[in-house]
Design a protein around this motif. Structure first.
Motif, PDB file in Angstrom:
ATOM      1  N   HIS A 185       0.850  -1.188   0.000  1.00  0.00           N
ATOM      2  CA  HIS A 185       0.000   0.000   0.000  1.00  0.00           C
ATOM      3  C   HIS A 185       0.884   1.235   0.000  1.00  0.00           C
ATOM      4  N   GLN A 186       0.747   2.033  -1.046  1.00  0.00           N
ATOM      5  CA  GLN A 186       1.534   3.262  -1.125  1.00  0.00           C
ATOM      6  C   GLN A 186       0.730   4.433  -0.585  1.00  0.00           C
ATOM      7  N   PRO A 219      -0.258   8.054  -0.471  1.00  0.00           N
ATOM      8  CA  PRO A 219      -0.176   9.025  -1.562  1.00  0.00           C
ATOM      9  C   PRO A 219       0.384  10.396  -1.160  1.00  0.00           C
ATOM     10  N   TYR A 220       0.894  10.494   0.058  1.00  0.00           N
ATOM     11  CA  TYR A 220       1.412  11.777   0.530  1.00  0.00           C
ATOM     12  C   TYR A 220       2.797  11.588   1.139  1.00  0.00           C
ATOM     13  N   GLY A 221       3.463  12.683   1.354  1.00  0.00           N
ATOM     14  CA  GLY A 221       4.700  12.630   2.119  1.00  0.00           C
ATOM     15  C   GLY A 221       4.375  12.400   3.593  1.00  0.00           C
ATOM     16  N   VAL A 222       4.989  11.390   4.196  1.00  0.00           N
ATOM     17  CA  VAL A 222       4.721  11.044   5.594  1.00  0.00           C
ATOM     18  C   VAL A 222       5.707  11.770   6.497  1.00  0.00           C
ATOM     19  N   VAL A 223       5.178  12.514   7.459  1.00  0.00           N
ATOM     20  CA  VAL A 223       5.995  13.317   8.365  1.00  0.00           C
ATOM     21  C   VAL A 223       6.040  12.653   9.727  1.00  0.00           C
ATOM     22  N   ARG A 224       7.228  12.545  10.292  1.00  0.00           N
ATOM     23  CA  ARG A 224       7.371  11.994  11.644  1.00  0.00           C
ATOM     24  C   ARG A 224       7.803  13.121  12.590  1.00  0.00           C
ATOM     25  N   LEU A 225       7.181  13.104  13.765  1.00  0.00           N
ATOM     26  CA  LEU A 225       7.385  14.187  14.718  1.00  0.00           C
ATOM     27  C   LEU A 225       7.897  13.674  16.055  1.00  0.00           C
ATOM     28  N   SER A 268      11.550  13.717  10.384  1.00  0.00           N
ATOM     29  CA  SER A 268      11.835  13.160   9.053  1.00  0.00           C
ATOM     30  C   SER A 268      10.625  13.323   8.157  1.00  0.00           C
ATOM     31  N   ILE A 269      10.905  13.282   6.855  1.00  0.00           N
ATOM     32  CA  ILE A 269       9.845  13.304   5.858  1.00  0.00           C
ATOM     33  C   ILE A 269      10.152  12.197   4.852  1.00  0.00           C
ATOM     34  N   GLU A 270       9.180  11.324   4.644  1.00  0.00           N
ATOM     35  CA  GLU A 270       9.334  10.237   3.658  1.00  0.00           C
ATOM     36  C   GLU A 270       8.259  10.414   2.600  1.00  0.00           C
ATOM     37  N   GLU A 271       8.686  10.587   1.362  1.00  0.00           N
ATOM     38  CA  GLU A 271       7.757  10.911   0.293  1.00  0.00           C
ATOM     39  C   GLU A 271       7.069   9.646  -0.247  1.00  0.00           C
ATOM     40  N   GLN A 302       4.057   0.733   2.149  1.00  0.00           N
ATOM     41  CA  GLN A 302       3.987  -0.147   3.316  1.00  0.00           C
ATOM     42  C   GLN A 302       3.603  -1.550   2.858  1.00  0.00           C
ATOM     43  N   ARG A 303       4.213  -2.548   3.466  1.00  0.00           N
ATOM     44  CA  ARG A 303       3.966  -3.938   3.083  1.00  0.00           C
ATOM     45  C   ARG A 303       3.360  -4.709   4.246  1.00  0.00           C
ATOM     46  N   PHE A 304       2.327  -5.474   3.915  1.00  0.00           N
ATOM     47  CA  PHE A 304       1.645  -6.281   4.920  1.00  0.00           C
ATOM     48  C   PHE A 304       1.417  -7.681   4.358  1.00  0.00           C
ATOM     49  N   PHE A 305       1.168  -8.615   5.245  1.00  0.00           N
ATOM     50  CA  PHE A 305       0.638  -9.909   4.833  1.00  0.00           C
ATOM     51  C   PHE A 305      -0.852  -9.909   5.155  1.00  0.00           C
TER      52      PHE A 305
END
Length: 349
Positions: free
Chosen positions: A255-256, A258-264, A271-274, A278-281
């Motif tokens: 599952h991608q 669709p936004y930049g993920v911000v960690r606080l 950090s910012i991850e564009e 995410q991978r799941f089973f």
């Protein structure tokens, strides 16, 4: 199974009579033997054709054209070794002989490649309403929707049959009479089909409480709205190897965001991850259960598979996951159904 003695001819048997024997038997070979059943040679249609091209007459004795040095195997050879020998020699039949050269049996490639008959039950869940596939399921239960040139449930059934399984239960509720009418008792496919009739919706595990008896071996449970190329024999072997009570097939799902993920960290940005993936089973809707598991399922009550696995894990019973790498598609929505019809010919031939 054909008696190999029907393939026997003596060295003096005319070529014409030998040809008639070959044409009559499905193994497409004749065995030339002495009075003590010692193998002297073999004859195939190709041997006869080559002999005739060399000027031999149909009334000549078969000893004139037989293969006097055929490839043979001992009764102690494994199936795998015999198949390997057939592949190397490019032959379809191998006589099995004892230490004194007496014929015991004839192995044939087609018979060796035929899947071994397996008595493990297969329970297919086909009672759902299929509401997410409306309007297609207004007048037709989802398992009977055609994918390719036949109903979805028939493809599932055939996949198990092709791998040697022959004892089936189908759990039905919505438009059950249509499913019963189409599949009947399974004799059309040379198998046995019995039905579990749900009066109320019982969920993916609750319907198992309707089984009339406890199976002797681990059994399969599969949702009736899946297309897959899973090797069911490997799945069963995996379950047995880990001595599991319950095995769940799982599929990796990406599952991608669709936004930049911000960690606080409180008010500070760390950090910012564009658009990370995410991978799941995820639960793939295919299971193998050991017979003892049936004792944990409430009778004639709604109970789903996740709840069953939760209960088994809480009691420390061995529950394992079998990752699916093969083709797998859950036909839950109109878009999935359309995709299945596009991909069916390529995947299932």
């Amino acid at each position: 199974m054909m008696d190999w003695r029907n393939l026997l001819v003596s060295p003096n048997t005319p070529i014409l009579h030998t040809l008639e024997i070959i044409d009559k038997n499905a193994r497409q070979i004749a065995l030339v033997a002495d009075e003590n059943d010692r193998l002297l040679g073999t004859v195939t249609d190709g041997d006869i054709r080559r002999g005739l091209l060399k000027g031999k007459a149909l009334q000549d004795p078969i000893s004139m054209i037989m293969n006097s040095f055929p490839t043979v195997a001992s009764p102690y050879e494994t199936r795998e070794n015999i198949l390997a020998l057939m592949k190397i020699k490019k032959i379809h039949q191998i006589p099995i002989v004892d230490e004194e050269g007496r014929i015991i049996h004839v192995e044939v490639l087609n018979e060796l490649l035929r899947p071994k008959r397996k008595d493990n039950w297969v329970v297919l869940m086909a009672g759902g309403l299929g509401t997410r596939l409306h309007p297609l399921t207004h007048d037709c239960p989802k398992p009977l929707l055609k994918v390719g040139n036949k109903p979805l449930l028939e493809t599932i059934l055939q996949s198990f049959i092709d791998q040697g399984f022959h004892r089936f239960y189908i759990s039905v509720k919505y438009k059950a009479e249509m499913i019963r009418e189409y599949f009947g008792d399974g004799s059309k496919w040379g198998i046995s089909i019995r039905y579990l009739q749900e009066q109320d919706s019982l969920g993916t595990a609750g319907a198992l409480s309707l089984l009339p008896e406890i199976p002797a071996e681990p059994f399969f449970v599969m949702n009736g709205d899946l297309l897959t190329k899973v090797n069911f024999e490997q799945l069963l072997d995996f379950h047995k190897a880990y001595q599991a009570q319950a095995t769940m097939c799982v599929r990796e799902y990406d599952h991608q965001v669709p936004y930049g993920v911000v960690r606080l960290d409180k008010h500070r940005l760390t950090s910012i991850e564009e658009k990370p993936t995410q991978r799941f089973f995820v639960n793939a809707g295919i299971y193998v259960l050991s017979p003892d598991v049936l004792d944990t399922i409430p009778h004639n009550q709604y109970f789903d598979m996740p709840s069953l696995f939760d209960n088994l894990m809480k009691t420390n019973l061995e529950t394992i996951a079998f990752p699916i790498r093969e083709y797998w598609l859950d036909i839950g929505r109109i878009a999935d159904y359309e995709r299945a019809n596009i991909e069916f010919a390529e995947v299932f031939g």
